[in-house]
Scaffold this motif. Structure first.
Motif, short mmCIF file in Angstrom:
data_model
loop_
_atom_site.label_atom_id
_atom_site.label_comp_id
_atom_site.label_asym_id
_atom_site.label_seq_id
_atom_site.Cartn_x
_atom_site.Cartn_y
_atom_site.Cartn_z
N SER A 242 0.85 -1.20 0.00
CA SER A 242 0.00 0.00 0.00
C SER A 242 0.87 1.24 0.00
O SER A 242 0.60 2.22 -0.70
CB SER A 242 -0.89 0.04 1.24
N ARG A 243 1.95 1.20 0.79
CA ARG A 243 2.84 2.38 0.86
C ARG A 243 3.45 2.66 -0.51
O ARG A 243 3.49 3.81 -0.96
CB ARG A 243 3.93 2.17 1.92
N ASN A 244 3.89 1.60 -1.20
CA ASN A 244 4.47 1.78 -2.54
C ASN A 244 3.43 2.35 -3.50
O ASN A 244 3.71 3.25 -4.28
CB ASN A 244 4.98 0.45 -3.09
N THR B 8 12.67 5.40 -3.26
CA THR B 8 12.94 4.01 -3.59
C THR B 8 11.80 3.17 -3.05
O THR B 8 11.49 3.24 -1.86
CB THR B 8 14.25 3.55 -2.88
N PRO B 9 11.16 2.38 -3.92
CA PRO B 9 10.06 1.55 -3.42
C PRO B 9 10.55 0.54 -2.40
O PRO B 9 11.69 0.08 -2.46
CB PRO B 9 9.54 0.84 -4.68
N GLU B 10 9.68 0.22 -1.45
CA GLU B 10 10.04 -0.80 -0.46
C GLU B 10 10.05 -2.16 -1.14
O GLU B 10 9.30 -2.40 -2.08
CB GLU B 10 8.99 -0.82 0.66
N GLU B 11 10.91 -3.02 -0.62
CA GLU B 11 10.97 -4.37 -1.19
C GLU B 11 9.75 -5.17 -0.77
O GLU B 11 9.35 -5.13 0.40
CB GLU B 11 12.24 -5.06 -0.70
N LEU B 12 9.19 -5.90 -1.71
CA LEU B 12 7.98 -6.67 -1.40
C LEU B 12 8.25 -8.15 -1.55
O LEU B 12 9.09 -8.56 -2.36
CB LEU B 12 6.85 -6.28 -2.36
N GLU B 13 7.50 -8.94 -0.81
CA GLU B 13 7.64 -10.38 -0.98
C GLU B 13 7.12 -10.74 -2.37
O GLU B 13 6.18 -10.11 -2.87
CB GLU B 13 6.84 -11.12 0.10
N PRO B 14 7.74 -11.74 -3.04
CA PRO B 14 7.28 -12.10 -4.38
C PRO B 14 5.91 -12.79 -4.31
O PRO B 14 5.46 -13.19 -3.24
CB PRO B 14 8.36 -13.07 -4.87
N ASP B 15 5.28 -12.90 -5.48
CA ASP B 15 4.00 -13.60 -5.56
C ASP B 15 4.26 -15.08 -5.27
O ASP B 15 4.91 -15.76 -6.04
CB ASP B 15 3.44 -13.43 -6.99
#
Ligand SMILES: Nc1ncnc2c1ncn2[C@@H]1O[C@H](COP(=O)(O)OP(=O)(O)OP(=O)(O)O)[C@@H](O)[C@H]1O
Length: 295
Positions: free
Chosen positions: A245-247, A265-272
């Motif tokens: 949501s933040r990204n 810089t976008p936050e790192e997200l867990e992959p699908d």
């Protein structure tokens, strides 16, 4: 009240439908009368599939959809017709809903044939005039015209008017303003606001967060088919808790900023991950603000 309870949707894909694509995972949301609920998320997150299931344009794989407490999933032709008296949809491209060789108001005739065959011509004309005026269209300017003689905004409003012929409780609005120019957009958006004031529930599907913020009381953010965050629009948009949501919120361009100002810089997200398994559960972090567990 329209409720989705733990709804899942898988599509058959690949050669001869040999594989499954899980498009919607365990979604539970509700829309109250007089409320606009926005569903936002990146392309492919499952928003349209949610709308299609509500409109029974595609089946529900697991879970249920209830209208006023009655399960409406997988019903027969008659029940579906009754359901469509109460729940209708309007979609992104108004032009594709019209046949260019017929006058645009032909879209009203199909409603008359299915639902009001007994109505006399004069009564029907009065009813059509009423709904056109309720969507701020002048009947004299739009009736008898071909689709190419009307603007996208007029065509979109005629489709909303068609839905209103049926005394609906819920309108599914899937990207209905993304193909309209800026000035028409706000008109159609404000029209939704007026319909809400008259007690209509609206499921507003959009990838545009600023529209969702403008029009809805509550918002649902979807990623990879599941809800990652939902709740009061003010809370979710001002205090997003999930990194996705933040990204998403940080990626909305702001009028006062240039592209070179303070690049974020976008936050790192867990992959699908594995879409067959249950998504992360939602926790209520404050009143009317729910967030999925995340690392
Ligand atoms: N009829 C279908 N058959 C197979 N897969 C489908 C079908 N419809 C949608 N999908 C897949 O389901 C997933 C969710 O699609 P959906 O259209 O619901 O996403 P969306 O969030 O509305 O995206 P967009 O904003 O681009 O419209 C995507 O991976 C899509 O490719």
């Amino acid at each position: 009240m329209l409720e989705l309870k733990q709804v899942w949707k898988s599509y058959r894909v690949g050669a001869l439908g040999s594989k499954r694509l899980v498009a919607v995972r365990d979604v539970s949301i509700d829309i109250a009368p007089g409320e606009v609920l926005s569903v936002v998320g990146e392309s492919g997150s499952g928003k349209t599939t949610v709308g299609k299931m509500v409109l029974q344009l595609t089946s529900v794989t697991r879970g249920s959809i209830l209208l006023d407490g009655v399960d409406v999933t997988a019903k027969g032709h008659y029940e579906r017709k009754v359901y469509y008296r109460k729940v209708q949809g309007v979609f992104q491209d108004p032009f594709s809903s019209y046949n260019p060789i017929f006058k645009a108001d032909r879209v009203f005739d199909t409603v008359r044939e299915s639902y009001f065959p007994q109505l006399k011509r004069a009564e029907w004309t009065a009813k059509v005039d009423d709904v056109l005026q309720s969507v701020r269209l002048d009947p004299g300017s739009v009736l008898g015209k071909y689709p190419h003689q009307l603007s996208g905004g007029q065509l979109q409003r005629m489709l909303i008017a068609r839905a209103l012929l049926l005394d609906i409780q819920v309108l599914v609005a899937d990207e209905i303003i993304s193909m309209l120019d800026a000035s028409t957009r706000i008109d159609v958006l404000n029209l939704l606001g007026e319909l809400r004031e008259r007690g209509l529930g609206v499921l507003f599907i959009t990838h545009d967060l600023s529209l969702a913020n403008y029009i809805s009381e509550r918002v649902v953010i979807m990623r990879h088919g599941a809800v990652v965050e939902m709740g009061a629009t003010g809370k979710v948009f001002t205090d997003p808790q999930h990194p996705y949501s933040r990204n998403l919120i940080a990626s909305v361009p702001q009028l006062h900023r240039k592209w070179s100002d303070d690049p974020q810089t976008p936050e790192e997200l867990e992959p699908d991950g594995d879409r067959e398994v249950d998504p992360s559960p939602l926790t209520e972090v404050s009143e009317n603000h729910w967030v999925a567990a995340h690392p």
